[in-house]
Every structure is written in C-alpha cells, then in structure tokens.
Write an enzyme that holds these catalytic residues in place. Structure first.
Site, short mmCIF file in Angstrom:
data_model
loop_
_atom_site.label_atom_id
_atom_site.label_comp_id
_atom_site.label_asym_id
_atom_site.label_seq_id
_atom_site.Cartn_x
_atom_site.Cartn_y
_atom_site.Cartn_z
N PHE A 18 0.82 -1.21 0.00
CA PHE A 18 0.00 0.00 0.00
C PHE A 18 0.86 1.26 0.00
CE2 PHE A 18 -2.73 3.29 1.74
CZ PHE A 18 -3.87 3.13 0.97
N GLU A 52 -4.15 -8.08 4.11
CA GLU A 52 -4.02 -9.31 3.33
C GLU A 52 -2.83 -10.18 3.76
OE1 GLU A 52 -6.59 -6.51 1.55
OE2 GLU A 52 -4.45 -6.20 1.84
N VAL A 75 0.90 0.59 8.28
CA VAL A 75 -0.42 1.19 8.47
C VAL A 75 -0.19 2.50 9.19
CG1 VAL A 75 -2.76 0.86 9.36
CG2 VAL A 75 -1.39 -1.14 8.72
N ILE A 76 -0.63 3.57 8.57
CA ILE A 76 -0.46 4.90 9.14
C ILE A 76 -1.83 5.42 9.57
CG2 ILE A 76 0.31 7.27 8.72
CD1 ILE A 76 2.32 6.11 6.69
N HIS A 82 -10.48 2.90 10.80
CA HIS A 82 -9.94 1.90 9.88
C HIS A 82 -8.58 1.40 10.36
CE1 HIS A 82 -9.53 -0.16 6.04
NE2 HIS A 82 -8.31 0.34 5.95
N ARG A 121 11.55 4.14 11.21
CA ARG A 121 11.57 2.71 11.54
C ARG A 121 11.94 1.84 10.34
NH1 ARG A 121 8.86 5.66 14.80
NH2 ARG A 121 8.56 5.09 16.98
#
Length: 149
Positions: A18, A52, A75-76, A82, A121
């Site tokens: 993503f 996924e 994931v931000i 969400h 990171r």
C-alpha cells in the site's frame, strides 16, 4: 531442514504494498538481515496491504517450502477507525497462522501515527523493522530446527 527442498529459498517475505516506498525499505532491511546471516535472499510475495498479510502468510506456510515468513507492511493512522481494525486483524491473523501451522511468521508491520515515524523505523540501524522481522523469523526457525534435531 529436511522438509525444505534444495534450490528453494529458506525464507519468504510477504509484503503489503500500500505504501510502496515503505514496502521497498522494509524488504531491503529484511533481505539484508537474511543475507548477512548467511541465507539466500528470501522469496518476496506482494499483497495489496497489511490486511491481506495473514492469508498470504498462510499460503506460504502451507507450501512447506519455507522455514519462516517475514510479514512486512505499514499502516499509518488516519482520521477514521480503519487503522485500528487493520492493525488488530493483521496482528491477530499473522499470529494465528504461525500458531496453526508451526511456521514462524513475524509481525513486521509498522503501526505508526505519521510518515515521519514510518521512515524512522525503516532507515536501518537499531530501528529497522524489516531487519527485525527477519531476525525474529530466523530465531524461531532456528529454535524449531534445534528442537527437531
């Protein structure tokens, strides 16, 4: 390990694409850790995002080709809930895969507030989540191999 056929990589990477730039940095860190430990570069399998990753890890674990799977992604946090659902389900799913299959699957998913934290990171050194995920998989695969001997 006798159940890993000759000529196939020992480890696999499942990566959520993503955030493409972050995914590439995470994979580079993991590959560096695998090769510095004396392993062949891992097979890389891309999926759309972190949600996924558990299914990809299960597919990879079920092949019997890999001693472990490093699951990578990012994931931000945004303005909705969400983020919470994706992070929790990715973590739960990856854990479930390794517990059900016995194949180590690491959680190398960045769960951060912003891009600055994500970049920090994935920059190498002591805060390289890709490398840490690979190291965790190798450690557990080594333990599994030692206990089977």
């Amino acid at each position: 390990m006798s159940d890993v056929p000759l000529g196939t990589p020992f480890f696999a990477i499942a990566v959520g694409r993503f955030y493409t730039d972050l995914a590439e940095r995470l994979v580079a860190g993991a590959q560096r850790a695998f090769t510095e430990a004396g392993h062949e570069p891992a097979d890389v399998h891309e999926v759309p995002g972190a949600f996924e990753l558990p299914l990809a890890a299960r597919y990879l674990a079920d092949t019997g080709r890999y001693a472990g799977v490093a699951c990578l992604g990012a994931v931000i946090r945004g303005e909705t809930d969400h983020y919470d659902y994706v992070c929790a389900e990715a973590a739960r799913g990856i854990q479930e895969v390794q517990l059900r299959t016995g194949v180590p699957c690491s959680f190398g998913v960045l769960t951060v507030e912003n891009m600055e934290q994500a970049l920090a990171r994935t920059g190498g050194g002591k805060r390289d989540q890709g490398a840490h995920a690979a190291e965790a998989v190798m450690a557990l695969a080594g333990l599994r191999r030692a206990l089977r001997s």
